[in-house]
Design a protein around this motif. Structure first.
Motif, PDB file in Angstrom:
ATOM      1  N   LEU A 177      38.875  26.587  36.201  1.00 28.78           N
ATOM      2  CA  LEU A 177      38.958  25.912  37.494  1.00 28.78           C
ATOM      3  C   LEU A 177      38.597  26.851  38.633  1.00 28.78           C
ATOM      4  N   ALA A 178      38.964  28.111  38.475  1.00 33.23           N
ATOM      5  CA  ALA A 178      38.612  29.098  39.501  1.00 33.23           C
ATOM      6  C   ALA A 178      37.168  29.546  39.380  1.00 33.23           C
ATOM      7  N   GLY A 179      36.542  29.216  38.261  1.00 37.51           N
ATOM      8  CA  GLY A 179      35.174  29.656  38.006  1.00 37.51           C
ATOM      9  C   GLY A 179      35.178  30.960  37.229  1.00 37.51           C
ATOM     10  N   VAL A 180      34.149  31.159  36.436  1.00 41.16           N
ATOM     11  CA  VAL A 180      34.090  32.367  35.609  1.00 41.16           C
ATOM     12  C   VAL A 180      33.035  33.355  36.104  1.00 41.16           C
ATOM     13  N   ASP A 181      32.456  33.088  37.258  1.00 39.94           N
ATOM     14  CA  ASP A 181      31.377  33.944  37.762  1.00 39.94           C
ATOM     15  C   ASP A 181      31.800  35.392  37.910  1.00 39.94           C
ATOM     16  N   ARG A 182      33.078  35.599  38.248  1.00 39.05           N
ATOM     17  CA  ARG A 182      33.550  36.974  38.454  1.00 39.05           C
ATOM     18  C   ARG A 182      34.290  37.530  37.236  1.00 39.05           C
ATOM     19  N   ASN A 238      30.907  35.300  26.141  1.00 37.92           N
ATOM     20  CA  ASN A 238      30.207  34.015  26.096  1.00 37.92           C
ATOM     21  C   ASN A 238      29.485  33.771  27.421  1.00 37.92           C
ATOM     22  N   PRO A 239      28.230  34.163  27.513  1.00 42.02           N
ATOM     23  CA  PRO A 239      27.479  33.985  28.760  1.00 42.02           C
ATOM     24  C   PRO A 239      27.364  32.531  29.196  1.00 42.02           C
ATOM     25  N   ALA A 240      27.554  31.590  28.257  1.00 40.18           N
ATOM     26  CA  ALA A 240      27.503  30.172  28.626  1.00 40.18           C
ATOM     27  C   ALA A 240      28.732  29.749  29.419  1.00 40.18           C
ATOM     28  N   GLY A 241      29.812  30.538  29.349  1.00 46.96           N
ATOM     29  CA  GLY A 241      30.960  30.321  30.213  1.00 46.96           C
ATOM     30  C   GLY A 241      31.912  29.222  29.817  1.00 46.96           C
ATOM     31  N   PHE A 242      31.898  28.778  28.548  1.00 45.38           N
ATOM     32  CA  PHE A 242      32.852  27.752  28.132  1.00 45.38           C
ATOM     33  C   PHE A 242      33.844  28.338  27.136  1.00 45.38           C
ATOM     34  N   ILE A 243      34.967  27.653  26.979  1.00 44.87           N
ATOM     35  CA  ILE A 243      36.013  28.104  26.074  1.00 44.87           C
ATOM     36  C   ILE A 243      36.169  27.100  24.935  1.00 44.87           C
ATOM     37  N   PRO A 244      36.716  27.592  23.797  1.00 48.96           N
ATOM     38  CA  PRO A 244      37.220  28.931  23.556  1.00 48.96           C
ATOM     39  C   PRO A 244      36.128  29.866  23.030  1.00 48.96           C
ATOM     40  N   ALA A 245      36.509  31.128  22.917  1.00 47.35           N
ATOM     41  CA  ALA A 245      35.697  32.127  22.239  1.00 47.35           C
ATOM     42  C   ALA A 245      36.672  33.077  21.563  1.00 47.35           C
ATOM     43  N   ILE A 246      36.200  33.769  20.555  1.00 48.20           N
ATOM     44  CA  ILE A 246      37.029  34.811  19.949  1.00 48.20           C
ATOM     45  C   ILE A 246      36.209  36.074  19.766  1.00 48.20           C
ATOM     46  N   GLN A 247      36.927  37.170  19.748  1.00 42.93           N
ATOM     47  CA  GLN A 247      36.349  38.447  19.343  1.00 42.93           C
ATOM     48  C   GLN A 247      37.232  38.998  18.240  1.00 42.93           C
TER      49      GLN A 247
END
Length: 215
Positions: free
Chosen positions: A32-37, A45-54
């Protein structure tokens, strides 16, 4: 240590990790706050969606793919029937149906209802998304008419996948579950691992409490 980025569909991953008893940490992502920063997350995940794992050198996105990876990497587990098990076809079907047939079309309906301009909130695409959800839900209802779980005789990861979608649909106010689905959701969410996952996911827990307070 496995790092899970983001809640939302990441709840599926956390629930699975709790069921399997695997150590992990949840790293919040504020969409909601944005992932740009959020450089750390965008590096994953450059696409900016969730989830992701490492997981060490492995980086993955897409909740169902992540679940399959964890089961293959850290199994075997009773949460996934083997490929020669008679329950395997149903397991695969419902594991993927939970996202492709249920959660994704419902997501499209939800964003149209909540984010689109007033005149477009019940557009053709949003109505079609709800139709897709309801048609795929018939597969779940048919299975639950004769079984307690979606694939094998016991609980599997397919139940995690579909339960997330059903709870998402009802919590957003876009769909009212029937008695069969409600009983099913109540049954599978009584599991200890589900309760632990809810504690581990504070944003999800807060959302559930907010929805309950409105009822």
């Amino acid at each position: 240590m496995i790092t899970v980025f983001g809640e939302g569909r990441g709840f599926r991953v956390v629930w699975l990790l709790e069921e399997m008893g695997l150590p992990y940490r949840l790293r919040p992502v504020d969409l909601l706050a944005g992932v740009d920063r959020d450089a750390e997350f965008l590096a994953i995940n450059p696409a900016g969606f969730i989830p992701a794992i490492q997981d060490g050198d492995a980086v993955m996105v897409e909740s169902i793919a992540i679940m399959e990876y964890l089961i293959a990497r850290y199994g075997p587990t009773p949460l996934a029937p083997g490929s020669r098990d008679p329950a395997f076809p149903a397991y695969q079907q419902f594991l993927h149906l939970g996202e492709a047939g249920l959660a994704m079309p419902m997501y499209l309906a939800v964003v149209s209802r909540n984010l689109a301009p007033e005149a477009e909130r019940r557009n053709w695409g949003a109505r079609k998304a709800l139709e897709i959800f309801e048609s795929r839900l018939q597969l779940v209802r048919r299975r639950l008419a004769s079984a307690s779980y979606l694939a094998a005789e016991g609980f599997t990861a397919a139940d995690i996948s579909v339960t997330y979608a059903l709870e998402f649909a009802e919590r957003t106010g876009c769909f009212v579950l029937g008695e069969v689905e409600r009983a099913y959701v109540a049954r599978v969410t009584r599991r200890d691992a589900y309760a632990r996952a809810m504690v581990a996911c504070p944003a999800t827990k807060a959302w559930v409490e907010e929805v309950a307070a409105r009822r």
